[in-house]
Enzyme design. Structure first.
Site, PDB file in Angstrom:
ATOM      1  N   ARG A 215       1.177  -1.200  -0.194  1.00  0.00           N
ATOM      2  CA  ARG A 215       0.281  -0.029   0.147  1.00  0.00           C
ATOM      3  C   ARG A 215       0.875   1.229  -0.375  1.00  0.00           C
ATOM      4  O   ARG A 215       2.462   1.520   0.380  1.00  0.00           O
ATOM      5  CB  ARG A 215      -1.017  -0.178   0.846  1.00  0.00           C
ATOM      6  CG  ARG A 215      -0.183  -0.240   2.561  1.00  0.00           C
ATOM      7  CD  ARG A 215      -0.601  -0.215   3.674  1.00  0.00           C
ATOM      8  NE  ARG A 215      -0.079  -0.602   4.754  1.00  0.00           N
ATOM      9  CZ  ARG A 215      -0.425  -0.815   6.186  1.00  0.00           C
ATOM     10  NH1 ARG A 215      -1.983  -0.205   6.483  1.00  0.00           N
ATOM     11  NH2 ARG A 215      -0.201  -0.919   7.262  1.00  0.00           N
ATOM     12  N   GLY A 216      -0.260   2.181  -0.060  1.00  0.00           N
ATOM     13  CA  GLY A 216       0.493   3.359  -0.158  1.00  0.00           C
ATOM     14  C   GLY A 216       1.729   3.871  -0.874  1.00  0.00           C
ATOM     15  O   GLY A 216       1.575   3.630  -1.611  1.00  0.00           O
ATOM     16  N   ASP A 236       6.120  -8.095   1.581  1.00  0.00           N
ATOM     17  CA  ASP A 236       5.141  -7.119   2.279  1.00  0.00           C
ATOM     18  C   ASP A 236       5.047  -8.659   4.253  1.00  0.00           C
ATOM     19  O   ASP A 236       5.168  -9.773   2.974  1.00  0.00           O
ATOM     20  CB  ASP A 236       3.788  -6.373   2.109  1.00  0.00           C
ATOM     21  CG  ASP A 236       3.971  -5.444   2.918  1.00  0.00           C
ATOM     22  OD1 ASP A 236       3.976  -5.705   4.110  1.00  0.00           O
ATOM     23  OD2 ASP A 236       3.499  -4.610   2.972  1.00  0.00           O
ATOM     24  N   ASP A 259       8.195 -11.366   6.914  1.00  0.00           N
ATOM     25  CA  ASP A 259       8.837 -10.292   7.424  1.00  0.00           C
ATOM     26  C   ASP A 259      10.607 -10.203   7.746  1.00  0.00           C
ATOM     27  O   ASP A 259      11.087 -10.618   8.032  1.00  0.00           O
ATOM     28  CB  ASP A 259       8.255 -11.118   9.265  1.00  0.00           C
ATOM     29  CG  ASP A 259       8.986 -10.406  10.473  1.00  0.00           C
ATOM     30  OD1 ASP A 259       9.652  -9.067   9.880  1.00  0.00           O
ATOM     31  OD2 ASP A 259       8.560 -10.806  11.406  1.00  0.00           O
ATOM     32  N   GLY A 288       8.349   0.525   6.568  1.00  0.00           N
ATOM     33  CA  GLY A 288       8.777   1.236   8.176  1.00  0.00           C
ATOM     34  C   GLY A 288       7.704   0.484   8.418  1.00  0.00           C
ATOM     35  O   GLY A 288       6.979   1.184   8.067  1.00  0.00           O
ATOM     36  N   ALA A 296      10.482  10.430  27.251  1.00  0.00           N
ATOM     37  CA  ALA A 296      10.063   9.741  28.262  1.00  0.00           C
ATOM     38  C   ALA A 296       9.115   8.893  28.244  1.00  0.00           C
ATOM     39  O   ALA A 296       9.020   8.336  29.855  1.00  0.00           O
ATOM     40  CB  ALA A 296       9.746  11.433  29.084  1.00  0.00           C
ATOM     41  N   TYR A 352      12.228   6.793  15.235  1.00  0.00           N
ATOM     42  CA  TYR A 352      11.779   7.023  13.556  1.00  0.00           C
ATOM     43  C   TYR A 352      13.324   7.815  13.306  1.00  0.00           C
ATOM     44  O   TYR A 352      13.296   6.991  12.368  1.00  0.00           O
ATOM     45  CB  TYR A 352      10.936   7.986  13.727  1.00  0.00           C
ATOM     46  CG  TYR A 352      10.064   7.325  12.268  1.00  0.00           C
ATOM     47  CD1 TYR A 352      10.052   6.459  12.059  1.00  0.00           C
ATOM     48  CD2 TYR A 352      10.133   8.316  11.626  1.00  0.00           C
ATOM     49  CE1 TYR A 352       9.232   6.205  10.383  1.00  0.00           C
ATOM     50  CE2 TYR A 352       9.710   8.647   9.906  1.00  0.00           C
ATOM     51  CZ  TYR A 352       9.083   7.289   9.666  1.00  0.00           C
ATOM     52  OH  TYR A 352       8.915   7.153   8.327  1.00  0.00           O
ATOM     53  N   THR A 387      -0.877  10.725   2.266  1.00  0.00           N
ATOM     54  CA  THR A 387      -1.346   8.780   2.115  1.00  0.00           C
ATOM     55  C   THR A 387      -2.093   8.990   3.015  1.00  0.00           C
ATOM     56  O   THR A 387      -2.300   9.478   3.368  1.00  0.00           O
ATOM     57  CB  THR A 387       0.324   7.806   3.153  1.00  0.00           C
ATOM     58  OG1 THR A 387       0.549   8.754   4.593  1.00  0.00           O
ATOM     59  CG2 THR A 387       1.612   8.826   2.280  1.00  0.00           C
TER      60      THR A 387
END
Lengths: 446, 446
Positions: A215-216, A236, A259, A288, A296, A352, A387
């Site tokens: 997707r995307g 995927d 995976d 991703g 924190a 990220y 997206t």
């Protein structure tokens, strides 16, 4: 061929809405359609005295059947302004930039292109020349911010000896394929590049693998590489199997459920490619995930999940693909997907941003090793791309995010895909170790 | 010691005003006052396994008489969090960043300091280690954006062999002198650095020259170098003679009226210094002008004026200062003043941005040559600094400009000056070829 967002903001309602918010109406960007000319109007070229890329630029423009002008005409509007600045060897000579661009920069068509070519400063030993070449960047970044009407500005650094390798980069930047790329510095190294035999299908006969392809942006990358002639292995996780199969079927590719964080994933991937295909030519690490929390409040699990998918898996696969026994053929292409968050940092995205800064590091760390095998490794760093993920962001924040760039709009998944297709092009042998932002020259940076 | 702007926005009226504008109330930044301790509270230190800077960090903290903790206490609030990440050699090991910072990042005092130390990625041959070290940048830039209360975050890249050279950098970053520096990557090279004999007056016995010293940031630089013990030669154009004399008198320095763009300016400058002083130790190229116009409306005169003052004059003087006959002593320091405009570009400033990008290029081009003479060359790149120049900007634009950074406020001229004083410090021998932004981690960048 307007996207839904462009349709909205250029509608009467959208114009009223954005005017009330005090926002400019963005220019609908021209995007690539097969069969259309790469450059749709006159191209004005110029050069600083003593520049060395004139022949290369002329050859590319000839190949594009472009209408080339060497002196500005009275009433002409230009589709592109191209200036070879490689001859500039000291700061006083930078005035030639002014003399070329000042009279014509407002005389451009919609979605025009401004391109300056220079020499990579770090390869220059004379300090005055190195300084002047580095200064070009300030000009081009300013030009990108002053241009209107969907126009873009770029700086291309061509190594001495890379004169024959610049064609694919010039074509990409002149074309509608670079619609959302602006304010970038692209480096072309010293090499001779092959020209693809079939210009409409430069990847014909090649095999590409795209992770996160269900997707995307991933699906768009797979589609674009297939359009360019590649057989695409769409990868995927098994949970995305149904969507993945749809994408693979739509583009006449194949699907691989895997995976990529698994211990044996690199082996399984290579075995799959070796069994089903002759070899592999293009690998795009698009998979991703995000697990946003402030530092924190972030659990170690959230940290590890993001680092593992976004960075470590990619490193392990590329290491395996650069071993002697690898199915990756000479002329191979490795592409990573970074992010503006990895450049500028972003609240709530320590994991990220760290992973995406790592993708940039990985590209820089592997470029030399890749080149020894005749392979290139590069990354794209998307900014605000429309997206399903960004559609979930609250309106006000989304509107700010998509407007904070020189083109006053978000990009489309295909903009990221086209930049990757440019890396994948057989003519891009000299493009190695680059990180191109696909962000419309976002204000954000470091 | 609040500046006028901090006083305004922290006043009842100011709070109401900024609340109505939807802006956060910025934290008044702690700034250096002679005699105050460098670090005012407990410092928590940690290290990734196999790190190499533990002794250096401990020595600096001992020298500062800091209260050092190695494990987080229940109720402690920290003035600084320092993590040695040089031992991280692969992406999975980056989790150690999370484990150190996550439990304590919210337990910091006002204007706290977060410092991560790593190895310059470009000096690492192992790809996995290089990737992981490059990834640190994404973490630190995110931390800078998440921190509140005037706290800053930095990454220090220490070359192997630079372990003994990191003291001046750590002191600067821990101190209130770096109040408006955040989100930066500072590189310390492989060298042994001397410690100044008189820590309160590290420049005692040295001669500094500051161009554009009659007002604003230049005057602040002159004052700060004088505070640190230097005799300062304050240089400006004859038209600024009166203001220049006032600054020189106030700080016990001397004045030199000179147009630095003159053909013989480098010679005149050197002759002046040679006649009046034993030699020269620090030269700060602060003189700069703006002549804003869009590229289309800019005259060649405006282009040339800006390039000539901001870049070419500086290049010519530095070239002369690095000749064999130069009065610049070993241990000398050359400092340029760039700008965020030179990094990101800016509408209406093609000439200025080009000149400032050139200043960055000049620093990078000259660093090696300078080092051969025992000299360093570095630059600062100020963001939004409160000066007479920025006070003339319309309120709404000014307010946006000053708030678009992690500290939600503009910096002061002294913030730029302190960063230059850090470069000038005799202990900063390892700090060469750097460009530090003094911008409160501005959102703007490239």
């Amino acid at each position: 061929m307007a996207d839904p967002y462009s349709k909205l903001v250029t509608s009467r309602f959208g114009r009223q809405l954005t005017a009330r918010l005090g926002l400019p109406t963005p220019t609908p960007l021209r995007r690539y359609r097969p069969g259309e000319p790469v450059v749709s109007g006159p191209v004005l070229t110029g050069a600083a005295e003593g520049s060395r890329l004139g022949d290369s630029i002329a050859e590319t423009l000839r190949g594009l059947h472009a209408e080339v002008r060497h002196t500005p005409g009275e009433d002409t509007r230009y589709a592109a302004l191209v200036f070879d600045a490689t001859g500039i060897t000291s700061s006083p000579e930078l005035g030639q930039l002014h003399d070329f661009f000042s009279p014509v920069i407002r005389r451009t068509e919609r979605c025009a292109r401004l391109i300056v070519l220079g020499t990579p400063p770090e390869e220059i030993t004379d300090p005055a020349e190195r300084t002047a070449q580095r200064a070009l960047e300030g000009f081009v970044r300013t030009a990108g911010k002053e241009l209107r009407g969907g126009a873009t500005a770029q700086l291309v650094h061509v190594s001495r000896g890379g004169e024959q390798a610049v064609d694919s980069t010039l074509r990409f930047l002149l074309s509608a394929k670079s619609a959302f790329v602006s304010g970038q510095v692209i480096r072309v190294g010293a090499t001779r590049a092959r020209k693809p035999e079939d210009e409409q299908h430069p990847l014909r006969g090649r095999t590409a693998l795209v992770t996160g392809a269900s997707r995307g942006i991933g699906a768009s990358i797979a589609e674009t590489l297939a359009r360019d002639g590649a057989h695409v292995v769409c990868l995927d996780v098994p949970a995305q199997g149904e969507d993945l199969a749809k994408v693979a079927n739509r583009i006449g590719g194949s699907a691989l459920q895997l995976d990529i964080t698994g211990e044996n994933a690199p082996r399984q991937l290579i075995d799959h490619v070796t069994e089903r295909h002759d070899g592999l030519d293009v690998v795009v690490h698009n998979a991703g995930i995000t697990r946003d929390k402030t530092i924190a409040r972030m659990s170690r699990d959230k940290w590890d999940a993001v680092l593992s998918v976004n960075l470590t898996a990619q490193e392990r696969i590329n290491n395996a693909l650069l071993e002697d026994s690898s199915p990756l053929r000479a002329g191979g292409r490795l592409v990573g997907v970074a992010s503006i968050s990895g450049i500028a940092g972003n609240v709530g995205q320590a994991n990220y941003a760290t992973s995406k800064a790592g993708v940039i590091g990985h590209v820089q760390a592997m470029a030399e090793r890749a080149a020894e095998r005749g392979v290139t490794i590069n990354a794209v760093a998307p900014g605000f791309i429309e997206t399903a993920m960004t559609a979930a962001v609250p309106l006000a924040i989304r509107e700010a995010g998509r407007r904070m760039n020189s083109l006053s709009q978000g990009g489309l998944p295909v903009d990221v895909a086209e930049t990757i297709a440019f890396y994948a092009d057989p003519g891009s042998d000299g493009v190695n170790g680059n990180v191109i932002r696909v962000c419309g020259q976002s204000l954000l940076g470091a």
